[in-house]
Design a protein around this motif. Structure first.
Motif, PDB file in Angstrom:
ATOM      1  N   ASP A 228       0.819  -1.221   0.000  1.00 43.40           N
ATOM      2  CA  ASP A 228       0.000   0.000   0.000  1.00 43.40           C
ATOM      3  C   ASP A 228       0.849   1.266   0.000  1.00 43.40           C
ATOM      4  O   ASP A 228       0.652   2.171   0.808  1.00 43.40           O
ATOM      5  CB  ASP A 228      -0.955   0.004   1.195  1.00 43.40           C
ATOM      6  N   ASP A 230       2.975   4.433  -2.466  1.00 44.11           N
ATOM      7  CA  ASP A 230       2.941   5.209  -3.694  1.00 44.11           C
ATOM      8  C   ASP A 230       4.330   5.734  -4.009  1.00 44.11           C
ATOM      9  O   ASP A 230       5.013   6.266  -3.120  1.00 44.11           O
ATOM     10  CB  ASP A 230       1.968   6.381  -3.549  1.00 44.11           C
ATOM     11  N   GLU A 256       2.512  -5.371  -2.893  1.00 45.64           N
ATOM     12  CA  GLU A 256       1.071  -5.597  -2.805  1.00 45.64           C
ATOM     13  C   GLU A 256       0.348  -4.253  -2.735  1.00 45.64           C
ATOM     14  O   GLU A 256       0.744  -3.360  -1.980  1.00 45.64           O
ATOM     15  CB  GLU A 256       0.739  -6.413  -1.549  1.00 45.64           C
ATOM     16  N   ASN A 257      -0.706  -4.109  -3.532  1.00 45.72           N
ATOM     17  CA  ASN A 257      -1.568  -2.933  -3.486  1.00 45.72           C
ATOM     18  C   ASN A 257      -0.773  -1.631  -3.489  1.00 45.72           C
ATOM     19  O   ASN A 257      -1.049  -0.703  -2.721  1.00 45.72           O
ATOM     20  CB  ASN A 257      -2.471  -2.971  -2.246  1.00 45.72           C
ATOM     21  N   SER A 258       0.227  -1.535  -4.364  1.00 45.58           N
ATOM     22  CA  SER A 258       1.071  -0.351  -4.449  1.00 45.58           C
ATOM     23  C   SER A 258       1.036   0.211  -5.864  1.00 45.58           C
ATOM     24  O   SER A 258       0.675  -0.488  -6.816  1.00 45.58           O
ATOM     25  CB  SER A 258       2.498  -0.686  -4.027  1.00 45.58           C
ATOM     26  N   ARG A 259       1.451   1.479  -6.012  1.00 45.18           N
ATOM     27  CA  ARG A 259       1.249   2.190  -7.268  1.00 45.18           C
ATOM     28  C   ARG A 259       2.521   2.927  -7.694  1.00 45.18           C
ATOM     29  O   ARG A 259       3.136   3.618  -6.893  1.00 45.18           O
ATOM     30  CB  ARG A 259       0.088   3.188  -7.099  1.00 45.18           C
ATOM     31  N   GLY A 275       5.119  -8.555  -8.382  1.00 41.03           N
ATOM     32  CA  GLY A 275       3.941  -7.720  -8.224  1.00 41.03           C
ATOM     33  C   GLY A 275       3.905  -6.625  -9.267  1.00 41.03           C
ATOM     34  O   GLY A 275       4.931  -6.228  -9.820  1.00 41.03           O
ATOM     35  N   GLU A 276       2.718  -6.133  -9.549  1.00 38.72           N
ATOM     36  CA  GLU A 276       2.525  -5.087 -10.548  1.00 38.72           C
ATOM     37  C   GLU A 276       1.853  -3.874  -9.926  1.00 38.72           C
ATOM     38  O   GLU A 276       1.179  -3.969  -8.900  1.00 38.72           O
ATOM     39  CB  GLU A 276       1.661  -5.619 -11.698  1.00 38.72           C
ATOM     40  N   SER A 277       2.040  -2.732 -10.581  1.00 35.89           N
ATOM     41  CA  SER A 277       1.401  -1.515 -10.105  1.00 35.89           C
ATOM     42  C   SER A 277      -0.116  -1.671 -10.146  1.00 35.89           C
ATOM     43  O   SER A 277      -0.679  -2.213 -11.097  1.00 35.89           O
ATOM     44  CB  SER A 277       1.836  -0.319 -10.952  1.00 35.89           C
ATOM     45  N   GLU A 278      -0.757  -1.144  -9.102  1.00 30.30           N
ATOM     46  CA  GLU A 278      -2.216  -1.220  -8.999  1.00 30.30           C
ATOM     47  C   GLU A 278      -2.895   0.065  -9.479  1.00 30.30           C
ATOM     48  O   GLU A 278      -4.038   0.339  -9.114  1.00 30.30           O
ATOM     49  CB  GLU A 278      -2.608  -1.510  -7.545  1.00 30.30           C
ATOM     50  N   GLY A 279      -2.181   0.846 -10.298  1.00 27.34           N
ATOM     51  CA  GLY A 279      -2.781   2.061 -10.839  1.00 27.34           C
ATOM     52  C   GLY A 279      -1.886   3.260 -10.680  1.00 27.34           C
ATOM     53  O   GLY A 279      -0.684   3.148 -10.413  1.00 27.34           O
ATOM     54  N   LYS A 280      -2.449   4.430 -10.825  1.00 28.63           N
ATOM     55  CA  LYS A 280      -1.705   5.677 -10.749  1.00 28.63           C
ATOM     56  C   LYS A 280      -1.346   5.987  -9.300  1.00 28.63           C
ATOM     57  O   LYS A 280      -2.191   5.907  -8.410  1.00 28.63           O
ATOM     58  CB  LYS A 280      -2.539   6.822 -11.330  1.00 28.63           C
TER      59      LYS A 280
END
Length: 304
Positions: A228, A230, A256-259, A275-280
């Motif tokens: 979590d 950014d 996890e759950n990071s951008r 893991g992959e980016s969860e958005g901007k």
């Protein structure tokens, strides 16, 4: 970008005074308070001097504002002991000089069953270089001999060239004792070599924001976790591994759950970013961070 940091907990002024007894470079200790604030001490460090605080087992440093605005004024907080706490501390002024490996906080918990906490600390400082990657001082440093657990909770850092939070040494092969570190609810802005740096298996970065660092997060050694968070406008948002050390050649970061939208970097072919980016990424300050060093010292901005 505004200067924000973290807060937490209540304490007595006596704890600070006990920890600071015999400290060098004390020019003035003034008592300050605001409505609904906790009382705190103001320490103005004279030009050319270093104000030192050494914490022993079970000791607390709290509710203090260090002013290093004078030319070549510095602080040296050392906590190489068990079950210590640093909380509600602000640092304001300019850190003069460009020598690397000079750190205002040096930390270690030698007992595997003990811990240390750094809570609600604000480094509202600039440095002589003021660059994101150059010769200059570093933020809090965790020694290789750290064997217990250290938590950084709601800490704001800016403009440290030799890493923001430099906490990978416990994972070094041979001399590292494997102590774990959790960095949570923190914000780091424009630090090099990285904003946040971990390297011992079980260490974590949680709910943090990394802006314009040379590396946003560097999982240099072993297996680390990011949850979590950014990452915004870093040269490399996520970097894994280190070719110099055996524990870095196969280093692994699990996200996890990071951008992030920037570069991912593996320093060796065996290093992995899982893991992959969860958005901007979100431009934000973690909840509870005080806006200024004074707010940190007064315990404003966070849970009581």
């Amino acid at each position: 970008m505004t200067t924000q940091f973290e807060k937490q907990s209540s304490i007595t002024r006596r704890s600070y005074l006990r920890a600071a007894v015999g400290a060098a470079g004390l020019a003035a200790v003034g008592k300050s308070a605001a409505a609904t604030d906790k009382e705190y001490d103001v320490i103005e460090v004279p030009a050319g001097q270093t104000h030192s605080v050494n914490l022993g087992d079970g000791e607390v440093l709290e509710n203090v504002l260090f002013d290093i605005s004078a030319r070549n004024a510095r602080i040296a907080v050392r906590a190489r002991a068990n079950d210590w706490t640093i909380r509600n501390v602000g640092v304001r002024g300019r850190w003069d000089g460009t020598r690397n490996s000079v750190h205002p906080f040096v930390l270690e918990v030698p007992d595997p069953n003990a811990e240390g906490r750094v809570e609600n600390v604000h480094f509202g400082t600039t440095t002589a270089s003021n660059a994101d990657y150059a010769n200059g001082p570093g933020g809090p440093y965790v020694f290789p001999g750290h064997a217990g657990h250290i938590t950084f909770d709601r800490v704001y850092l800016q403009h440290f060239q030799d890493n923001g939070i430099y906490a990978s040494p416990p994972g070094l092969p041979g001399k590292g004792r494997g102590g774990t570190v959790t960095i949570e609810n923190c914000l780091a802005y424009r630090c090099g070599t990285s904003n946040f740096r971990l390297g011992s298996t079980g260490s974590e970065l949680r709910n943090c924001v990394s802006v314009e660092g040379h590396r946003g997060f560097w999982g240099q050694l072993n297996e680390t976790t990011v949850v979590d968070c950014d990452f915004i406008d870093n040269n490399s948002d996520i970097a894994a591994g280190e070719s110099q050390y055996a524990t870095g050649r196969d280093a692994e970061i699990t996200l996890e759950n990071s951008r992030w939208v920037g570069e991912e970097l593996t320093h060796t072919s065996g290093a992995r970013i899982v893991g992959e980016s969860e958005g901007k990424p979100k431009v934000r300050v973690p909840a509870g961070c005080p806006e200024t060093p004074r707010q940190a010292a007064a315990a404003q901005g966070g849970d009581e």
